[in-house]
Design a protein around this motif. Sequence first.
Motif: not given
Length: 130
Positions: A32-35, A78-80, A84-85, A113-114
């Motif tokens: 879910g992390v793009n960059s 992605a569920k932000i 994050a958790w 957000i990408v």
Amino acid sequence: MSAEEMNNQGNVVISDEVISVIAAIAAKSVEGVNSMQSSITGGFVELLGKKNPSKGVKVTVEDNSVEVELSISVNYGAKIQDVAWEIQGKVKSEVESMTGYEVKAVNISVDGIVMPKEEKEEKDGEKEEK
């Protein structure tokens, strides 16, 4: 600034840059992390053609404890909160296991957000048709 630990055989010094790289690699491995997002100075470093493996990470070290701040962009859909958790847990675990220091906090700033490339291309194609 760097963290320093005294033992029977001498001093062990772990630079903030090393801790930043550990945190960045751990964060990027989360789905879910793009960059990682650059700060202004990190952006200038990249313009000069240098890779910045710790971009988007700020580390504060006091005694044997660490506070990490991350700036990230996530993939659309992605569920932000979940991302994050997971980042917080993974960064805390990796930094503590590799350095031996306690991680007091992992603060996350979602700065973008990408969109997936397929959706982007479809939307760009729709604009051209109009």
